[in-house]
Structure formats: C-alpha cells, structure tokens
Scaffold this motif. Structure first.
Motif, PDB file in Angstrom:
ATOM      1  N   LYS A   1       0.803  -1.227   0.000  1.00 36.04           N
ATOM      2  CA  LYS A   1       0.000   0.000   0.000  1.00 36.04           C
ATOM      3  C   LYS A   1       0.836   1.277   0.000  1.00 36.04           C
ATOM      4  CE  LYS A   1      -4.288  -1.745   2.024  1.00 36.04           C
ATOM      5  NZ  LYS A   1      -5.277  -1.605   3.128  1.00 36.04           N
ATOM      6  N   TYR A   2       2.126   1.130   0.246  1.00 32.63           N
ATOM      7  CA  TYR A   2       2.997   2.300   0.315  1.00 32.63           C
ATOM      8  C   TYR A   2       3.831   2.419  -0.959  1.00 32.63           C
ATOM      9  CZ  TYR A   2       1.784   2.840   5.206  1.00 32.63           C
ATOM     10  OH  TYR A   2       1.086   3.033   6.381  1.00 32.63           O
ATOM     11  N   ILE A   3       3.921   3.639  -1.461  1.00 30.80           N
ATOM     12  CA  ILE A   3       4.706   3.925  -2.660  1.00 30.80           C
ATOM     13  C   ILE A   3       5.869   4.825  -2.251  1.00 30.80           C
ATOM     14  CG2 ILE A   3       4.694   4.959  -4.959  1.00 30.80           C
ATOM     15  CD1 ILE A   3       1.619   4.422  -4.944  1.00 30.80           C
ATOM     16  N   ILE A   4       7.089   4.333  -2.453  1.00 28.09           N
ATOM     17  CA  ILE A   4       8.303   5.043  -2.075  1.00 28.09           C
ATOM     18  C   ILE A   4       8.914   5.664  -3.319  1.00 28.09           C
ATOM     19  CG2 ILE A   4      10.501   4.888  -0.861  1.00 28.09           C
ATOM     20  CD1 ILE A   4       8.107   4.002   0.819  1.00 28.09           C
ATOM     21  N   SER A   5       9.246   6.950  -3.243  1.00 26.85           N
ATOM     22  CA  SER A   5       9.825   7.626  -4.402  1.00 26.85           C
ATOM     23  C   SER A   5      10.937   8.573  -3.963  1.00 26.85           C
ATOM     24  CB  SER A   5       8.739   8.409  -5.159  1.00 26.85           C
ATOM     25  OG  SER A   5       8.177   9.417  -4.328  1.00 26.85           O
ATOM     26  N   ASP A   6      11.697   9.030  -4.955  1.00 23.59           N
ATOM     27  CA  ASP A   6      12.762  10.022  -4.748  1.00 23.59           C
ATOM     28  C   ASP A   6      13.730   9.602  -3.641  1.00 23.59           C
ATOM     29  OD1 ASP A   6      11.529  11.518  -6.696  1.00 23.59           O
ATOM     30  OD2 ASP A   6      10.549  12.881  -5.319  1.00 23.59           O
ATOM     31  N   VAL A   7      14.123   8.328  -3.655  1.00 21.38           N
ATOM     32  CA  VAL A   7      15.057   7.826  -2.637  1.00 21.38           C
ATOM     33  C   VAL A   7      16.462   8.342  -2.953  1.00 21.38           C
ATOM     34  CG1 VAL A   7      16.064   5.791  -1.569  1.00 21.38           C
ATOM     35  CG2 VAL A   7      13.665   5.762  -2.299  1.00 21.38           C
TER      36      VAL A   7
END
Length: 244
Positions: free
Chosen positions: A219-225
C-alpha cells in the motif's frame, strides 16, 4: 505524502552534522538509531519535532566502539505532528532489563521494533524502524537468524500488515539476512546505490555495503530515494512516501 529520513547517528560523534542536516531537510518523520537519551531534548527542540524514545542498552564505560559513556542509548522516532500511536516491541530483551554495554560483545543490547503512526494530509502512515543485530565482516550468524525470526514474529503477533520499515540492518544487501527481509517487504534502495556507509566518517573506510534500508508493503509507494553522506558514519536515507 510525507518525507521520511532514516539515519544511524552513532551516538554523539556527529551530532552537530546530523542536526544541521535534519534542519535543512525538514522531514515529516525521522527515524534515528544509536541515540543517547540525553540528546533527545536537543533533537526535539532543534528540529521542532515530537520525539518517542526506546532504550536499548546502557553505556557506562569507555570502549573500543566509539560510544561515549553517557548512559541510555537506543532508537528515536521524531515526527512533525504528534504520533497518533507509538509502540515499542522488544523482540530481543526487555525495556525492564537494559543490559550494560560490554566491550567484548558488540551485540550486548536489546533489539526493538519501534512503530509510529502519524496522520498527514488526511492519511495515516505507519513507520517502523529497528537497529538489527551486528555481525563481523557482514557474515551471517546464527544469532542474526534467530533475531530475524523474532523480528518477523513481532510483525505477525502485533498485526503490523502494512508499513514502511527502515533502519540499520547491519547486514549487507545480497546477503542472507537482507534477502530474507526483501522476501517479506519491497526493497526501495535503488540498485545503483552501492553503499550506505560513509566513506570518510565510518571507522572502516570505503566499505561497499548497503546495510541501511527502506522497505515497504504494497500500500505504500516510495519515491525520490537518495542517500546523503557527510552527516554520520552511516549515510542518511531520504524518501517521499504516498499511499495507494
């Protein structure tokens, strides 16, 4: 959307660098490992954030691990808004029985899963962090295997089904422990990031190991790491989080 940072600050060895970096970044949630309880008020006030601390051990004597003898040491969950829920799950040891750090045993501390829930822009976000069991030269040990089993049990027994999971895992990506975690959660550290250890500030120079992580459930979207060096012996990991 929230901005999250995870960072092992190595006690008070790089505190000014870490605080200045965190001030600039203005994250919504910050998960810190290796924090002295005495420094929690400074971090809260400097960053204008709410802090929830979980002690792991007591450091009372000089040692070879660059830890100051300043007492209680552990994890800190910082949030821009007061968490609506915070839980400390000791999957190794107990908060009622804090071990004293032993110079001949780098794992003479409890292991904690610190979990906070915050609400931002009308959505709730569950963030979990830990400081996992150390091993020499990145080699897997039976102690790590046992502690990973206990860590996974904590997720199951406490019904933590959806979250972002970050911290210092003390196990290089590509090895058994990191791979087992990646089977349960999505690994969000980009493949072109080859290390999360600072080339200059870490006591062992130029180790090419990704030992810190940003994991997540569907359910979690991780971006710009991104990773940022020059703030501690570990690099800071920064990302943006949304929910599907």
């Amino acid at each position: 959307m929230i901005k999250l940072i995870s960072l092992n600050i190595e006690g008070d060895n790089h505190l000014d660098k870490a605080v200045n970096f965190l001030k600039r970044e203005k994250a919504d949630v910050v998960c810190l490992q290796e924090v002295f309880q005495r420094d929690v008020p400074l971090l809260e006030q400097s960053l204008e954030m709410y802090g929830e601390y979980a002690p792991s051990m007591l450091v009372r004597e000089e040692n070879d691990s660059r830890l100051s003898p300043r007492g209680s040491w552990g994890l800190l969950f910082l949030s821009r808004d007061r968490p609506v829920e915070i839980n400390r799950y000791y999957y190794v040891g107990s908060e009622d029985d804090l071990p004293v750090y032993a110079n001949d045993d780098p794992n003479s501390n409890n292991r904690i899963l610190l979990v906070g829930k915050v609400i931002r822009t009308g959505q709730d976000f569950t963030i979990a962090t830990t400081h996992f069991t150390w091993s020499d030269k990145g080699q897997v040990t039976e102690e790590q295997r046992m502690d990973l089993f206990a860590l996974f049990n904590a997720f199951t027994e406490k019904y933590i089904t959806e979250c972002v999971f970050c911290g210092d895992f003390n196990a290089p990506r590509g090895g058994e422990i990191f791979s087992e975690i990646s089977k349960r959660f999505m690994d969000n550290i980009p493949a072109d990031i080859l290390t999360t250890l600072d080339p200059d500030l870490h006591k062992f120079k130029n180790l090419q190991w990704v030992v810190d992580g940003f994991f997540s459930t569907p359910k979690y979207i991780i971006s710009d790491v991104r990773v940022v060096d020059g703030v501690s012996d570990h690099k800071a990991i920064v990302c943006l989080i949304t929910k599907s």
